[in-house]
Scaffold this motif. Structure first.
Motif, short mmCIF file in Angstrom:
data_model
loop_
_atom_site.label_atom_id
_atom_site.label_comp_id
_atom_site.label_asym_id
_atom_site.label_seq_id
_atom_site.Cartn_x
_atom_site.Cartn_y
_atom_site.Cartn_z
N LYS A 128 39.60 15.66 -4.76
CA LYS A 128 39.02 15.81 -3.70
C LYS A 128 39.61 16.86 -2.79
O LYS A 128 40.97 16.43 -2.31
CB LYS A 128 39.12 14.32 -2.97
CG LYS A 128 37.77 13.91 -2.26
CD LYS A 128 38.19 12.52 -1.88
CE LYS A 128 36.66 11.90 -0.95
NZ LYS A 128 37.13 10.54 -0.51
N THR B 248 28.92 5.99 -2.57
CA THR B 248 30.15 5.23 -2.60
C THR B 248 30.22 4.11 -1.30
O THR B 248 29.91 4.45 -0.25
CB THR B 248 31.14 6.27 -2.70
OG1 THR B 248 32.50 5.37 -2.89
CG2 THR B 248 31.40 6.76 -1.47
N PHE C 205 29.64 12.25 5.20
CA PHE C 205 30.00 10.86 5.94
C PHE C 205 29.01 10.33 6.68
O PHE C 205 28.93 10.52 8.18
CB PHE C 205 31.28 11.40 6.42
CG PHE C 205 32.51 11.14 5.73
CD1 PHE C 205 32.47 11.48 4.25
CD2 PHE C 205 33.95 10.95 6.12
CE1 PHE C 205 33.63 11.41 3.45
CE2 PHE C 205 35.03 10.75 5.50
CZ PHE C 205 35.04 11.11 4.21
N ARG D 187 30.17 7.87 9.71
CA ARG D 187 30.96 8.33 10.96
C ARG D 187 30.07 9.40 12.00
O ARG D 187 30.49 9.41 13.01
CB ARG D 187 32.34 9.34 10.41
CG ARG D 187 33.09 8.38 9.56
CD ARG D 187 34.61 9.29 9.34
NE ARG D 187 35.37 8.41 8.53
CZ ARG D 187 36.56 8.52 8.12
NH1 ARG D 187 37.22 9.89 8.48
NH2 ARG D 187 37.35 8.10 7.37
N ALA E 157 28.51 9.20 1.48
CA ALA E 157 30.02 8.37 1.47
C ALA E 157 30.15 7.59 2.77
O ALA E 157 29.10 8.33 3.75
CB ALA E 157 31.21 9.43 1.50
N SER E 158 31.19 6.95 3.33
CA SER E 158 31.01 6.14 4.84
C SER E 158 29.82 5.45 4.87
O SER E 158 29.30 5.59 6.05
CB SER E 158 31.53 7.44 5.71
OG SER E 158 31.47 6.79 7.01
N ARG F 213 28.24 1.70 5.32
CA ARG F 213 28.83 0.71 6.00
C ARG F 213 27.94 -0.61 5.79
O ARG F 213 28.45 -1.60 6.10
CB ARG F 213 28.63 0.94 7.45
CG ARG F 213 29.57 2.28 7.89
CD ARG F 213 31.04 1.82 7.89
NE ARG F 213 31.74 3.34 8.23
CZ ARG F 213 31.96 3.90 9.37
NH1 ARG F 213 31.34 3.28 10.36
NH2 ARG F 213 32.34 5.02 9.45
N ASN G 246 40.71 7.69 -0.51
CA ASN G 246 41.13 8.84 0.37
C ASN G 246 42.54 8.41 0.61
O ASN G 246 42.94 7.53 0.39
CB ASN G 246 40.27 8.84 1.49
CG ASN G 246 40.14 7.67 2.20
OD1 ASN G 246 40.98 7.19 2.71
ND2 ASN G 246 38.77 7.36 2.46
N ASP H 238 34.50 2.65 -3.12
CA ASP H 238 35.38 3.28 -2.13
C ASP H 238 36.36 2.77 -1.65
O ASP H 238 36.41 1.87 -0.65
CB ASP H 238 34.30 3.67 -0.84
CG ASP H 238 35.15 4.69 0.09
OD1 ASP H 238 35.76 5.88 -0.53
OD2 ASP H 238 34.75 4.97 1.08
O1 G3P Z 1 35.99 7.79 1.20
C1 G3P Z 1 35.35 8.53 2.26
C2 G3P Z 1 34.47 7.50 3.28
O2 G3P Z 1 33.63 6.65 2.30
C3 G3P Z 1 35.23 7.01 4.35
O3 G3P Z 1 34.49 5.94 4.90
O4 G3P Z 1 34.38 3.97 6.61
O5 G3P Z 1 36.21 5.30 6.84
O6 G3P Z 1 34.29 6.40 7.23
P1 G3P Z 1 34.79 5.25 6.50
#
Ligand code: G3P
Length: 218
Positions: free
Chosen positions: A85, A185, A131, A134, A165-166, A168, A28, A6
């Motif tokens: 996307k 990702t 996500f 988040r 996604a997202s 951590r 993104n 990502d």
């Molecule tokens: O690309 C989308 C996503 O993976 C964003 O992650 O860490 O900004 O919440 P984050």
């Protein structure tokens, strides 16, 4: 499970691609803006596509269906690897369906509920991006969403791939593997964390010390 990076950081992408560790890339608008400087983002997408032969997500920035379609077609024309996307909005779902009918793959992003994920699958999304981090950020259980989407898609036989996604940290990735997410990702830092284990380092150090006492060669 497919592993995607990502990021739009070309050095990190090159490093991961050289090690054959990744199956695709997600970006993104925020990630592109971190690296673009004076460069045309379209050039960056093309360069990423040359580095990684897999799905490369490039996001539209319009919010109405018609302009999303114009942007989506432009992005898809950059390279065969591009996946468009679109956000999980009413217009995003309409654009997803229209792009699908033109044979353009989509990644429906900013998904925060299983019902949104169902709608994306019905609209013909190639990937759905829940996500996780988040949701954790606002004291929710992000991984629960991945569980729920897995169950919904299995209940009804949707072939939309779950692209968690997202993420951590490495345990997010492990949980995705156990749930059966199709793809995860992650930022480069998390990918490199996955390769490391202190017992591997300690074990290797001991093996080499023992071998060196022999003074032999292979
Ligand atoms: O690309 C989308 C996503 O993976 C964003 O992650 O860490 O900004 O919440 P984050």
């Amino acid at each position: 499970m497919k592993i995607f990076l990502d990021t739009a950081d070309l050095a990190e992408i090159r490093r991961a691609a050289d090690a054959n560790l990744i199956d695709g890339i997600t970006t993104n608008p925020s990630l592109i803006s971190q690296v673009a400087g004076d460069r045309d983002p379209k050039e960056i997408y093309r360069e990423i596509c040359e580095l990684v032969d897999g799905p490369i997500s490039a996001e539209v920035v319009a919010t109405d269906k018609e302009t999303m379609l114009v942007e989506g077609r432009k992005l898809a024309a950059l390279h065969d690897n591009i996946v468009v996307k679109v956000p999980l909005t009413e217009d995003g779902l309409k654009a997803c369906r229209a792009l699908r009918s033109e044979g353009i793959r989509t990644n429906v992003t900013l998904c925060f509920s299983p019902s949104q994920a169902l709608l994306a699958a019905k609209a013909g999304a190639t990937f759905i991006s829940p996500f996780v981090g988040r949701i954790d950020d606002i004291s929710g259980e992000g991984m629960q969403l991945v569980h729920q989407i897995r169950q919904v898609y299995d209940n009804y036989g949707y072939d939309t791939e779950i692209l968690a996604a997202s993420l951590r940290h490495p345990m997010h990735v492990v949980e995705c593997m156990l749930i059966g997410a199709d793809c995860a990702t992650m930022p480069p830092k998390v990918l490199w964390q996955l390769t490391n284990h202190p017992l591997t380092d300690r074990g290797l150090e001991a093996f080499l010390a023992d071998w060196n006492r022999l003074g032999a060669e292979i």
